[in-house]
Design an enzyme around this catalytic site. Structure first.
Site, PDB file in Angstrom:
ATOM      1  N   HIS A 114       1.037  -1.299  -0.240  1.00 12.78           N
ATOM      2  CA  HIS A 114      -0.226   0.086  -0.040  1.00 12.78           C
ATOM      3  C   HIS A 114       0.848   1.254   0.033  1.00 12.78           C
ATOM      4  CE1 HIS A 114       0.907  -0.816   4.283  1.00 12.78           C
ATOM      5  NE2 HIS A 114       0.977   0.470   4.534  1.00 12.78           N
ATOM      6  N   SER A 164      10.607   0.842  -5.114  1.00 14.17           N
ATOM      7  CA  SER A 164      10.244   1.653  -6.459  1.00 14.17           C
ATOM      8  C   SER A 164      11.894   1.786  -6.707  1.00 14.17           C
ATOM      9  CB  SER A 164       9.831   2.764  -6.276  1.00 14.17           C
ATOM     10  OG  SER A 164       9.883   3.811  -7.109  1.00 14.17           O
ATOM     11  N   TYR A 177       7.355  10.813  -1.370  1.00 16.20           N
ATOM     12  CA  TYR A 177       7.133   9.308  -1.633  1.00 16.20           C
ATOM     13  C   TYR A 177       8.624   8.751  -1.738  1.00 16.20           C
ATOM     14  CZ  TYR A 177       6.376   5.503  -5.122  1.00 16.20           C
ATOM     15  OH  TYR A 177       6.440   4.381  -5.589  1.00 16.20           O
ATOM     16  N   LYS A 181      10.305   5.459   0.169  1.00 16.93           N
ATOM     17  CA  LYS A 181      10.786   4.310  -0.556  1.00 16.93           C
ATOM     18  C   LYS A 181      12.295   4.237   0.071  1.00 16.93           C
ATOM     19  CE  LYS A 181       7.139   2.834  -2.282  1.00 16.93           C
ATOM     20  NZ  LYS A 181       6.294   1.752  -1.995  1.00 16.93           N
ATOM     21  N   GLY A 210       9.762  -0.128 -11.939  1.00 15.44           N
ATOM     22  CA  GLY A 210       9.537   1.169 -12.644  1.00 15.44           C
ATOM     23  C   GLY A 210       8.066   1.633 -12.886  1.00 15.44           C
ATOM     24  N   LEU A 211       8.075   2.434 -14.064  1.00 14.92           N
ATOM     25  CA  LEU A 211       6.450   2.869 -13.833  1.00 14.92           C
ATOM     26  C   LEU A 211       5.694   1.757 -14.461  1.00 14.92           C
ATOM     27  CD1 LEU A 211       4.835   5.444 -14.052  1.00 14.92           C
ATOM     28  CD2 LEU A 211       5.697   5.787 -16.389  1.00 14.92           C
ATOM     29  N   ILE A 212       4.510   1.763 -13.669  1.00 14.07           N
ATOM     30  CA  ILE A 212       3.624   0.605 -13.886  1.00 14.07           C
ATOM     31  C   ILE A 212       2.093   1.493 -14.312  1.00 14.07           C
ATOM     32  CG2 ILE A 212       2.521  -1.523 -12.920  1.00 14.07           C
ATOM     33  CD1 ILE A 212       5.654  -1.483 -13.141  1.00 14.07           C
TER      34      ILE A 212
END
Ligand code: NDP
Length: 282
Positions: A114, A164, A177, A181, A210-212
């Protein structure tokens, strides 16, 4: 270039020669997935369900969790239950783990996934938001891991931490963020050492994504960066596989591994590339 090529080939060969993943091995496994109402967490729940696991899912929105549970049961989950919880509330982390342990009569995997909402913009100096986000994205992970450790110890269990590339590389527009991380990587990377030194039965897998293409991520980066996003269900599969194989780290998509590997080789050019990949007019 030759050296990098040989290094890559050696790393790929190493990956191939490792143990193979069997979806069958997850049948009946008792799994707790957090942040499972949407995005990667939701996909994790569906994949575990398809593999016949017993699942407890959690997030804040009860009505959404109810729908995800229904779909999990349709997909073949041996058991699927939900518990609504807000990870900004310090007591909720323990409450969720207790519920999962009681309902599933033990735990084999916990997937900590989450994240609380956080603006994607130049940092506005809001220190209280960082404190709040640390509670949701970091402190609650630590609390859930500690609470679940004795149960996981009994089952040779695993903790998967969804992190991330921004837990390994600094980036603009997501300062709070990124801080959470980095904290996760620092804590769980160090915990891996301590568990190994104590000959614990529990493994920790840190997942670098990475970017999802989740709805929330796509919404955030709109107008800031234009780069390909990879499918959430593939990211979820990679997390499940790495956890089942008890890997200490996993990277998805492939480029995240190389970013991490070469991160500190040419810092000047790295920073130039990072800054120039964003659309920004002061
Ligand atoms: P989403 O925003 O789609 O999902 C976040 C989940 O967390 C939702 O289920 C949400 O449900 C839940 N949540 C939010 N606030 C709280 C709270 N206070 N307490 C409990 N649950 C909460 O995220 P993604 O699927 O995109 O990301 C999942 C993971 O993957 C994260 O750890 C993220 O950092 C990582 N990741 C994602 C990337 C991406 O590009 N998508 C890139 C790199 C890493 P609800 O609102 O119902 O509470």
């Amino acid at each position: 270039i030759l050296l990098l090529g040989s290094l890559s080939a050696a790393l790929i060969a190493l990956q191939w020669s490792g143990p193979t993943f069997s979806e069958e091995s997850l049948k009946g496994m008792r799994v707790l997935v957090t942040g499972a109402s949407t995005g990667i967490g939701e996909q994790l729940a569906y994949l575990y369900a398809r593999m016949g696991a017993q699942i407890v899912i959690t997030a804040r929105r009860e009505h959404v969790l109810k729908e995800v549970v229904k779909k999990c049961l349709d997909l073949g989950a041996q058991k699927a239950l939900y518990i609504a919880a807000d990870m900004a509330e310090t007591a909720d982390a323990d409450r969720v783990v207790e519920f999962a342990e009681e309902q599933l009569k033990g735990l084999d995997y916990i997937v900590l996934n989450h994240i609380g909402p956080s603006p994607y913009a130049m940092w506005d100096g809001d220190v209280d938001h960082i404190r709040w986000l640390m509670q949701v994205n970091f402190h609650s992970y630590v609390k859930m891991a500690v609470k679940a450790l004795p149960a996981l110890e009994k089952t040779n269990g695993s903790i998967m931490v969804v992190s991330s590339l921004l837990g390994k590389m600094c980036s603009p527009f997501a300062l709070p963020y990124t801080a959470t991380k980095f904290a996760l990587n620092g804590f769980f990377g160090s915990l891996q050492h301590e568990l190994a030194m104590k000959h614990s039965n529990v493994t920790v897998t840190v997942c670098t994504l990475g970017l999802i293409d989740t709805e929330s991520a796509m919404e955030k980066i709109k107008g800031y960066i234009d780069m390909p996003a990879y499918p959430a269900h593939e990211a979820a599969y990679q997390i499940i596989k790495a956890g089942a194989l008890r890997q200490s780290e996993t990277f998805y998509p492939w480029y995240t591994f190389y970013y991490t590997l070469f991160r500190d080789w040419f810092p000047y050019y790295r920073d130039l590339v990072i800054r120039n990949s964003f659309i920004y007019q002061p």
